[in-house]
Write a protein that holds these residues in place. Structure first.
Motif, PDB file in Angstrom:
ATOM      1  N   UNK A   1      49.869 -20.117-139.404  1.00 42.21           N
ATOM      2  CA  UNK A   1      48.879 -21.170-139.660  1.00 42.21           C
ATOM      3  C   UNK A   1      47.838 -21.304-138.529  1.00 42.21           C
ATOM      4  N   UNK A   2      48.284 -21.165-137.292  1.00 36.92           N
ATOM      5  CA  UNK A   2      47.342 -21.253-136.161  1.00 36.92           C
ATOM      6  C   UNK A   2      46.378 -20.066-136.172  1.00 36.92           C
ATOM      7  N   UNK A   3      46.885 -18.887-136.530  1.00 36.72           N
ATOM      8  CA  UNK A   3      46.024 -17.710-136.620  1.00 36.72           C
ATOM      9  C   UNK A   3      45.019 -17.870-137.751  1.00 36.72           C
ATOM     10  N   UNK A   4      45.466 -18.423-138.857  1.00 39.39           N
ATOM     11  CA  UNK A   4      44.588 -18.662-139.999  1.00 39.39           C
ATOM     12  C   UNK A   4      43.500 -19.683-139.640  1.00 39.39           C
ATOM     13  N   UNK A   5      43.869 -20.718-138.924  1.00 36.40           N
ATOM     14  CA  UNK A   5      42.918 -21.733-138.454  1.00 36.40           C
ATOM     15  C   UNK A   5      41.880 -21.096-137.537  1.00 36.40           C
ATOM     16  N   UNK A   6      42.340 -20.244-136.644  1.00 34.19           N
ATOM     17  CA  UNK A   6      41.429 -19.569-135.718  1.00 34.19           C
ATOM     18  C   UNK A   6      40.483 -18.641-136.474  1.00 34.19           C
ATOM     19  N   UNK A   7      41.006 -17.909-137.427  1.00 39.33           N
ATOM     20  CA  UNK A   7      40.195 -16.960-138.189  1.00 39.33           C
ATOM     21  C   UNK A   7      39.172 -17.672-139.075  1.00 39.33           C
ATOM     22  N   UNK A   8      39.611 -18.699-139.779  1.00 42.74           N
ATOM     23  CA  UNK A   8      38.718 -19.382-140.728  1.00 42.74           C
ATOM     24  C   UNK A   8      37.705 -20.305-140.073  1.00 42.74           C
ATOM     25  N   UNK A   9      38.155 -21.044-139.046  1.00 42.74           N
ATOM     26  CA  UNK A   9      37.300 -22.078-138.474  1.00 42.74           C
ATOM     27  C   UNK A   9      36.918 -21.823-137.016  1.00 42.74           C
ATOM     28  N   UNK A  10      37.493 -20.809-136.429  1.00 44.74           N
ATOM     29  CA  UNK A  10      37.179 -20.496-135.033  1.00 44.74           C
ATOM     30  C   UNK A  10      37.708 -21.523-134.048  1.00 44.74           C
ATOM     31  N   UNK A  11      38.726 -22.276-134.456  1.00 47.36           N
ATOM     32  CA  UNK A  11      39.280 -23.313-133.589  1.00 47.36           C
ATOM     33  C   UNK A  11      40.688 -22.933-133.139  1.00 47.36           C
TER      34      UNK A  11
ATOM     35  N   UNK B   1      45.465 -19.032-120.351  1.00 46.83           N
ATOM     36  CA  UNK B   1      44.451 -18.616-119.392  1.00 46.83           C
ATOM     37  C   UNK B   1      43.080 -18.416-120.047  1.00 46.83           C
ATOM     38  N   UNK B   2      42.710 -19.376-120.861  1.00 38.33           N
ATOM     39  CA  UNK B   2      41.388 -19.366-121.479  1.00 38.33           C
ATOM     40  C   UNK B   2      41.305 -18.625-122.803  1.00 38.33           C
ATOM     41  N   UNK B   3      42.321 -17.881-123.155  1.00 31.52           N
ATOM     42  CA  UNK B   3      42.334 -17.156-124.426  1.00 31.52           C
ATOM     43  C   UNK B   3      43.169 -17.944-125.435  1.00 31.52           C
ATOM     44  N   UNK B   4      42.891 -17.733-126.696  1.00 32.61           N
ATOM     45  CA  UNK B   4      43.686 -18.354-127.745  1.00 32.61           C
ATOM     46  C   UNK B   4      45.131 -17.869-127.616  1.00 32.61           C
ATOM     47  N   UNK B   5      46.067 -18.807-127.493  1.00 35.52           N
ATOM     48  CA  UNK B   5      47.480 -18.444-127.319  1.00 35.52           C
ATOM     49  C   UNK B   5      48.002 -17.651-128.516  1.00 35.52           C
ATOM     50  N   UNK B   6      47.559 -18.014-129.710  1.00 36.20           N
ATOM     51  CA  UNK B   6      48.052 -17.315-130.896  1.00 36.20           C
ATOM     52  C   UNK B   6      47.584 -15.860-130.892  1.00 36.20           C
ATOM     53  N   UNK B   7      46.382 -15.605-130.440  1.00 31.94           N
ATOM     54  CA  UNK B   7      45.890 -14.220-130.373  1.00 31.94           C
ATOM     55  C   UNK B   7      46.679 -13.402-129.357  1.00 31.94           C
ATOM     56  N   UNK B   8      46.888 -13.970-128.199  1.00 32.50           N
ATOM     57  CA  UNK B   8      47.639 -13.272-127.148  1.00 32.50           C
ATOM     58  C   UNK B   8      49.071 -13.021-127.601  1.00 32.50           C
ATOM     59  N   UNK B   9      49.690 -14.034-128.207  1.00 38.16           N
ATOM     60  CA  UNK B   9      51.085 -13.889-128.607  1.00 38.16           C
ATOM     61  C   UNK B   9      51.244 -12.923-129.781  1.00 38.16           C
ATOM     62  N   UNK B  10      50.247 -12.842-130.662  1.00 32.60           N
ATOM     63  CA  UNK B  10      50.316 -11.835-131.728  1.00 32.60           C
ATOM     64  C   UNK B  10      50.201 -10.428-131.141  1.00 32.60           C
ATOM     65  N   UNK B  11      49.380 -10.265-130.112  1.00 33.23           N
ATOM     66  CA  UNK B  11      49.302  -8.954-129.445  1.00 33.23           C
ATOM     67  C   UNK B  11      50.636  -8.602-128.800  1.00 33.23           C
ATOM     68  N   UNK B  12      51.245  -9.576-128.148  1.00 36.29           N
ATOM     69  CA  UNK B  12      52.563  -9.359-127.540  1.00 36.29           C
ATOM     70  C   UNK B  12      53.581  -9.020-128.629  1.00 36.29           C
ATOM     71  N   UNK B  13      53.516  -9.740-129.729  1.00 35.33           N
ATOM     72  CA  UNK B  13      54.439  -9.529-130.847  1.00 35.33           C
ATOM     73  C   UNK B  13      54.319  -8.104-131.389  1.00 35.33           C
ATOM     74  N   UNK B  14      53.105  -7.629-131.562  1.00 39.20           N
ATOM     75  CA  UNK B  14      52.892  -6.264-132.066  1.00 39.20           C
ATOM     76  C   UNK B  14      53.466  -5.241-131.084  1.00 39.20           C
ATOM     77  N   UNK B  15      53.235  -5.440-129.802  1.00 34.98           N
ATOM     78  CA  UNK B  15      53.758  -4.530-128.783  1.00 34.98           C
ATOM     79  C   UNK B  15      55.284  -4.531-128.775  1.00 34.98           C
TER      80      UNK B  15
END
Length: 165
Positions: free
Chosen positions: A106-116, A122-136
């Motif tokens: 849901x947080x990723x969807x919110x970020x994608x749809x509304x940019x929020x 450290x200044x980056x969207x936590x959901x984006x960073x954690x999805x990158x970690x998750x993929x790795x």
């Protein structure tokens, strides 16, 4: 090495080496996650810098157990420890990652749809960073399972050959 035929020895050594490399990569990622969670809980930095952990991160801390079981299986080619490592990897590593991908969706969807974004790392969207970690981490665990299965087959074959003699 005890319990292994000479023909399986180089293959076993190579597979152990590959698994050890993956375990060390997992250990580094695990330590970074522990550090992130500690900083978030102890409020060493503001929530603008390090957000509170997601729920999936807590059970994922147990993902170190399969790696330790894997390392314990190597010295004596212990099939039981290797099997326990593979089974517990599904329970303690893969399952929390699946839950995490659903929890963060849901947080990723919110970020994608509304940019929020509402959580930051450290200044980056936590959901984006954690999805990158998750993929790795999914890749690390998938390769660990792949090489562990090949090593298990190698050990099982050499054990069968030894019993025939």
């Amino acid at each position: 090495m005890k319990g292994t035929s000479p023909s399986a020895l180089p293959h076993s050594v190579t597979l152990k080496y590959e698994i050890k490399k993956l375990i060390y990569v997992h250990l580094v990622i695990w330590l970074l996650l522990v550090a992130k969670m500690s900083v978030g809980h102890l409020r060493l930095l503001s929530h603008d810098q390090v957000a509170m952990p997601y729920q999936w991160e807590y059970p994922y801390l147990l993902s170190i157990v399969p790696s330790l079981l894997g390392l314990l299986s190597f010295p004596r080619n212990n099939i039981s420890y290797l099997v326990l490592s593979m089974i517990s990897m599904g329970l303690f590593s893969i399952a929390p990652l699946i839950y995490g991908s659903m929890e963060m969706f849901p947080a990723a969807q919110q970020l994608y749809r509304h940019g929020k974004a509402y959580r930051f790392l450290f200044g980056f969207s936590a959901v984006s960073v954690m999805y990158l970690v998750l993929v790795l981490v999914v890749q690390v665990h998938a390769w660990q399972l792949y090489y562990s299965k090949k090593l298990l087959d190698s050990w099982f074959t050499s054990t069968q050959e030894k019993k025939r003699k």
